[in-house]
Write a protein that holds these residues in place. Structure first.
Motif, short mmCIF file in Angstrom:
data_model
loop_
_atom_site.label_atom_id
_atom_site.label_comp_id
_atom_site.label_asym_id
_atom_site.label_seq_id
_atom_site.Cartn_x
_atom_site.Cartn_y
_atom_site.Cartn_z
N ASP A 103 43.86 48.05 53.75
CA ASP A 103 43.16 46.82 53.37
C ASP A 103 44.08 45.77 52.75
N PHE A 104 45.14 46.19 52.09
CA PHE A 104 46.03 45.24 51.42
C PHE A 104 47.13 44.71 52.34
N ASN A 105 47.19 45.19 53.58
CA ASN A 105 48.26 44.80 54.48
C ASN A 105 47.76 43.80 55.52
N ALA A 106 47.52 42.58 55.07
CA ALA A 106 46.99 41.52 55.94
C ALA A 106 47.95 41.20 57.08
N ALA A 107 49.25 41.29 56.85
CA ALA A 107 50.22 40.98 57.91
C ALA A 107 50.09 41.97 59.07
N SER A 108 49.95 43.24 58.76
CA SER A 108 49.83 44.25 59.80
C SER A 108 48.51 44.09 60.55
N LEU A 141 59.09 47.15 59.66
CA LEU A 141 60.36 46.43 59.67
C LEU A 141 60.89 46.39 58.25
N VAL A 142 62.20 46.33 58.11
CA VAL A 142 62.77 46.17 56.77
C VAL A 142 62.31 44.81 56.25
N PRO A 143 62.05 44.69 54.95
CA PRO A 143 61.46 43.48 54.38
C PRO A 143 62.23 42.18 54.68
N ASP A 144 63.55 42.24 54.80
CA ASP A 144 64.32 41.02 55.09
C ASP A 144 63.96 40.40 56.44
N HIS A 145 63.28 41.16 57.29
CA HIS A 145 62.96 40.67 58.63
C HIS A 145 61.47 40.47 58.85
N HIS A 146 60.70 40.46 57.78
CA HIS A 146 59.26 40.17 57.88
C HIS A 146 59.05 38.68 58.16
N PRO A 150 59.59 51.09 48.53
CA PRO A 150 58.16 50.87 48.29
C PRO A 150 57.55 49.77 49.16
N GLU A 151 58.35 48.78 49.57
CA GLU A 151 57.82 47.70 50.41
C GLU A 151 57.48 48.20 51.82
N ILE A 152 58.02 49.32 52.20
CA ILE A 152 57.70 49.93 53.49
C ILE A 152 56.78 51.12 53.29
N ARG A 153 57.10 51.95 52.31
CA ARG A 153 56.36 53.20 52.06
C ARG A 153 54.88 52.95 51.76
N GLY A 183 51.50 54.04 53.79
CA GLY A 183 50.77 55.14 53.16
C GLY A 183 51.58 56.42 53.16
N THR A 184 52.91 56.29 53.17
CA THR A 184 53.80 57.44 53.24
C THR A 184 53.98 58.09 51.89
N ILE A 185 54.00 59.40 51.90
CA ILE A 185 54.29 60.17 50.69
C ILE A 185 55.76 60.57 50.75
#
Length: 186
Positions: free
Chosen positions: A140-145, A104-109, A32-35, A39-41
């Motif tokens: 809108d919720f992805n400020a890092a991106s 990226l996988v969350p451990d590398h954010h 879910p942290e990537i999906r 916006g992936t289904i």
């Protein structure tokens, strides 16, 4: 695991996406942290997911790289020589405005790996393909991106209101663009 080295940065290596990367891609797209930021289904079963990734890998109009931390040379690394940490893709490189996506996988954010990898891919695309610009979007919720895109010179060009249903609610997405000449001027 990841294929041949295509680009080498200071800390990351971009390698070709291979069929053997399917398990890594599936695990990531189920996370879910990537999906959700993508916006992936993910209501596909393993076989459907395999077919989806196979089609992407085989489509000559797409360019995809596995982002790795590794010490291996230009050939295929041994499994213990390379750690895949994400993917950067460009869809439809035959269009005037291909679409960039990355994760990226969350451990590398928050370690600068994403900016380095995306920068390498932007340079690769403008050097290799006759495209006038690159497009990308971020929710809108992805400020890092959004921050990553803006730090590389992408300009916000529009907002699609409530255009994707993600994790129980409709979310806005922002469209970004980067012209070849803007990239060269940086």
């Amino acid at each position: 695991m990841p294929g041949t080295r295509i680009e080498q940065g200071e800390r990351v290596t971009l390698r070709t996406v291979e069929r053997e990367d399917s398990e890594f891609l599936q695990r990531a797209h189920a996370n879910p942290e990537i999906r959700y930021p993508l916006g992936t289904i993910t209501h596909m079963n393993d076989s459907e997911m395999d077919d989806y990734f196979e089609e992407f890998i085989e489509d000559e109009h797409n360019v995809g790289f596995v982002v790795c931390l590794d010490d291996a040379g230009p050939d295929h690394p041994e499994e213990d020589e390379s750690e895949p940490i994400g993917v950067v893709t460009v869809r439809r490189v035959d269009w005037d405005r291909p679409s960039l996506a990355y994760w990226l996988v969350p451990d590398h954010h928050q370690k600068g790996y994403g900016k380095e990898a995306v920068s390498l891919v932007v340079e690769y695309v403008f050097r290799t393909f006759d495209v006038h610009s690159l497009g990308a979007h971020a929710f809108d919720f992805n400020a890092a991106s959004r921050g990553l895109l803006e730090s590389l010179g992408f300009v916000e060009e529009g907002r699609a209101r409530e255009n994707r249903f993600i994790d129980g609610e409709y979310r806005d997405s922002f469209q970004y663009g980067l012209l070849r000449r803007e990239w060269r001027e940086q």
